[in-house]
Design a protein around this motif. Structure first.
Motif, PDB file in Angstrom:
ATOM      1  N   LEU A  14       0.837  -1.193   0.000  1.00  0.00           N
ATOM      2  CA  LEU A  14       0.000   0.000   0.000  1.00  0.00           C
ATOM      3  C   LEU A  14       0.873   1.245   0.000  1.00  0.00           C
ATOM      4  N   SER A  15       0.495   2.199  -0.800  1.00  0.00           N
ATOM      5  CA  SER A  15       1.228   3.478  -0.801  1.00  0.00           C
ATOM      6  C   SER A  15       0.695   4.351   0.330  1.00  0.00           C
ATOM      7  N   ALA A  16       1.448   5.379   0.676  1.00  0.00           N
ATOM      8  CA  ALA A  16       1.020   6.318   1.717  1.00  0.00           C
ATOM      9  C   ALA A  16      -0.257   7.047   1.312  1.00  0.00           C
ATOM     10  N   ALA A  17      -0.514   7.137   0.004  1.00  0.00           N
ATOM     11  CA  ALA A  17      -1.749   7.770  -0.461  1.00  0.00           C
ATOM     12  C   ALA A  17      -2.963   6.882  -0.200  1.00  0.00           C
ATOM     13  N   GLU A  18      -2.743   5.578  -0.100  1.00  0.00           N
ATOM     14  CA  GLU A  18      -3.847   4.631   0.111  1.00  0.00           C
ATOM     15  C   GLU A  18      -4.137   4.388   1.587  1.00  0.00           C
ATOM     16  N   ALA A  19      -3.088   4.346   2.409  1.00  0.00           N
ATOM     17  CA  ALA A  19      -3.265   4.014   3.823  1.00  0.00           C
ATOM     18  C   ALA A  19      -2.076   4.525   4.619  1.00  0.00           C
ATOM     19  N   THR A  20      -2.309   4.768   5.908  1.00  0.00           N
ATOM     20  CA  THR A  20      -1.236   5.196   6.792  1.00  0.00           C
ATOM     21  C   THR A  20      -1.210   4.310   8.032  1.00  0.00           C
ATOM     22  N   LEU A  21      -0.044   4.159   8.593  1.00  0.00           N
ATOM     23  CA  LEU A  21       0.148   3.398   9.813  1.00  0.00           C
ATOM     24  C   LEU A  21       0.036   4.373  10.982  1.00  0.00           C
ATOM     25  N   VAL A  22      -0.782   4.027  11.991  1.00  0.00           N
ATOM     26  CA  VAL A  22      -1.087   4.953  13.082  1.00  0.00           C
ATOM     27  C   VAL A  22      -0.884   4.282  14.431  1.00  0.00           C
ATOM     28  N   ASP A  23      -0.229   4.992  15.336  1.00  0.00           N
ATOM     29  CA  ASP A  23      -0.135   4.585  16.737  1.00  0.00           C
ATOM     30  C   ASP A  23      -1.230   5.355  17.467  1.00  0.00           C
ATOM     31  N   LEU A  24      -2.216   4.654  17.992  1.00  0.00           N
ATOM     32  CA  LEU A  24      -3.356   5.300  18.652  1.00  0.00           C
ATOM     33  C   LEU A  24      -2.953   6.255  19.764  1.00  0.00           C
ATOM     34  N   PHE A  25      -1.841   5.956  20.432  1.00  0.00           N
ATOM     35  CA  PHE A  25      -1.431   6.734  21.591  1.00  0.00           C
ATOM     36  C   PHE A  25      -0.250   7.661  21.289  1.00  0.00           C
ATOM     37  N   SER A  26       0.119   7.785  20.023  1.00  0.00           N
ATOM     38  CA  SER A  26       1.208   8.676  19.595  1.00  0.00           C
ATOM     39  C   SER A  26       2.479   8.490  20.418  1.00  0.00           C
ATOM     40  N   GLY A  27       2.759   7.253  20.822  1.00  0.00           N
ATOM     41  CA  GLY A  27       3.968   6.948  21.555  1.00  0.00           C
ATOM     42  C   GLY A  27       3.892   7.215  23.048  1.00  0.00           C
ATOM     43  N   GLU A  28       2.765   7.726  23.524  1.00  0.00           N
ATOM     44  CA  GLU A  28       2.638   8.052  24.945  1.00  0.00           C
ATOM     45  C   GLU A  28       2.677   6.801  25.826  1.00  0.00           C
ATOM     46  N   PHE A  29       2.118   5.699  25.351  1.00  0.00           N
ATOM     47  CA  PHE A  29       2.107   4.434  26.074  1.00  0.00           C
ATOM     48  C   PHE A  29       2.776   3.364  25.234  1.00  0.00           C
ATOM     49  N   GLU A  30       3.469   2.439  25.891  1.00  0.00           N
ATOM     50  CA  GLU A  30       4.020   1.292  25.167  1.00  0.00           C
ATOM     51  C   GLU A  30       2.875   0.329  24.894  1.00  0.00           C
ATOM     52  N   THR A  31       2.726  -0.046  23.655  1.00  0.00           N
ATOM     53  CA  THR A  31       1.635  -0.920  23.261  1.00  0.00           C
ATOM     54  C   THR A  31       2.075  -1.808  22.108  1.00  0.00           C
ATOM     55  N   ARG A  32       1.333  -2.860  21.870  1.00  0.00           N
ATOM     56  CA  ARG A  32       1.599  -3.753  20.739  1.00  0.00           C
ATOM     57  C   ARG A  32       0.640  -3.479  19.581  1.00  0.00           C
ATOM     58  N   VAL A  33      -0.225  -2.482  19.723  1.00  0.00           N
ATOM     59  CA  VAL A  33      -1.292  -2.236  18.754  1.00  0.00           C
ATOM     60  C   VAL A  33      -0.969  -1.040  17.864  1.00  0.00           C
ATOM     61  N   LEU A  34      -1.171  -1.217  16.573  1.00  0.00           N
ATOM     62  CA  LEU A  34      -1.112  -0.152  15.576  1.00  0.00           C
ATOM     63  C   LEU A  34      -2.358  -0.277  14.708  1.00  0.00           C
ATOM     64  N   LEU A  35      -2.655   0.759  13.946  1.00  0.00           N
ATOM     65  CA  LEU A  35      -3.752   0.699  12.987  1.00  0.00           C
ATOM     66  C   LEU A  35      -3.223   0.985  11.594  1.00  0.00           C
ATOM     67  N   ILE A  36      -3.780   0.321  10.613  1.00  0.00           N
ATOM     68  CA  ILE A  36      -3.607   0.711   9.220  1.00  0.00           C
ATOM     69  C   ILE A  36      -4.904   1.439   8.886  1.00  0.00           C
ATOM     70  N   ARG A  37      -4.801   2.756   8.661  1.00  0.00           N
ATOM     71  CA  ARG A  37      -5.991   3.565   8.398  1.00  0.00           C
ATOM     72  C   ARG A  37      -6.057   3.886   6.902  1.00  0.00           C
ATOM     73  N   PHE A  38      -7.186   3.559   6.293  1.00  0.00           N
ATOM     74  CA  PHE A  38      -7.381   3.766   4.868  1.00  0.00           C
ATOM     75  C   PHE A  38      -8.042   5.122   4.611  1.00  0.00           C
ATOM     76  N   ARG A  39      -7.921   5.601   3.391  1.00  0.00           N
ATOM     77  CA  ARG A  39      -8.451   6.914   3.029  1.00  0.00           C
ATOM     78  C   ARG A  39      -9.944   7.038   3.265  1.00  0.00           C
ATOM     79  N   ASP A  40     -10.690   5.944   3.125  1.00  0.00           N
ATOM     80  CA  ASP A  40     -12.144   6.004   3.299  1.00  0.00           C
ATOM     81  C   ASP A  40     -12.570   5.993   4.775  1.00  0.00           C
ATOM     82  N   GLY A  41     -11.587   5.984   5.698  1.00  0.00           N
ATOM     83  CA  GLY A  41     -11.897   5.997   7.121  1.00  0.00           C
ATOM     84  C   GLY A  41     -11.918   4.624   7.762  1.00  0.00           C
ATOM     85  N   SER A  42     -11.900   3.575   6.967  1.00  0.00           N
ATOM     86  CA  SER A  42     -11.856   2.225   7.520  1.00  0.00           C
ATOM     87  C   SER A  42     -10.447   1.937   8.030  1.00  0.00           C
ATOM     88  N   TRP A  43     -10.299   0.911   8.837  1.00  0.00           N
ATOM     89  CA  TRP A  43      -9.006   0.609   9.420  1.00  0.00           C
ATOM     90  C   TRP A  43      -8.880  -0.874   9.739  1.00  0.00           C
TER      91      TRP A  43
END
Length: 75
Positions: A14-43
């Motif tokens: 996937l290109s950055a135009a299609e989807a982005t990788l997101v840390d829900l907590f912006s690094g504030e907490f150590e976590t094992r979870v990330l999101l792949i967020r698509f342009r249409d709002g789905s993830w």
């Protein structure tokens, strides 16, 4: 190479135009979870095997878009 790595298969790139990788907590907490967020709002939720994985470090080095919080899933 570990056994798991030998059995991985790339199914899509996937290109950055299609989807982005997101840390829900912006690094504030150590976590094992990330999101792949698509342009249409789905993830898709991505669970990593380790805290602060290489994927997390990549996400933390990227600038936050202004709308990053507004389209994240609730809960």
């Amino acid at each position: 190479m570990r056994w798991r790595e030998k059995h991985l298969q790339i199914v899509a790139r996937l290109s950055a135009a299609e989807a982005t990788l997101v840390d829900l907590f912006s690094g504030e907490f150590e976590t094992r979870v990330l999101l792949i967020r698509f342009r249409d709002g789905s993830w898709l939720r991505v669970d990593t095997e380790e805290l602060r994985s290489e994927l997390h470090m990549y996400v933390l080095r990227q600038p936050l878009p202004d709308s990053s919080r507004s389209s994240l899933p609730e809960g």
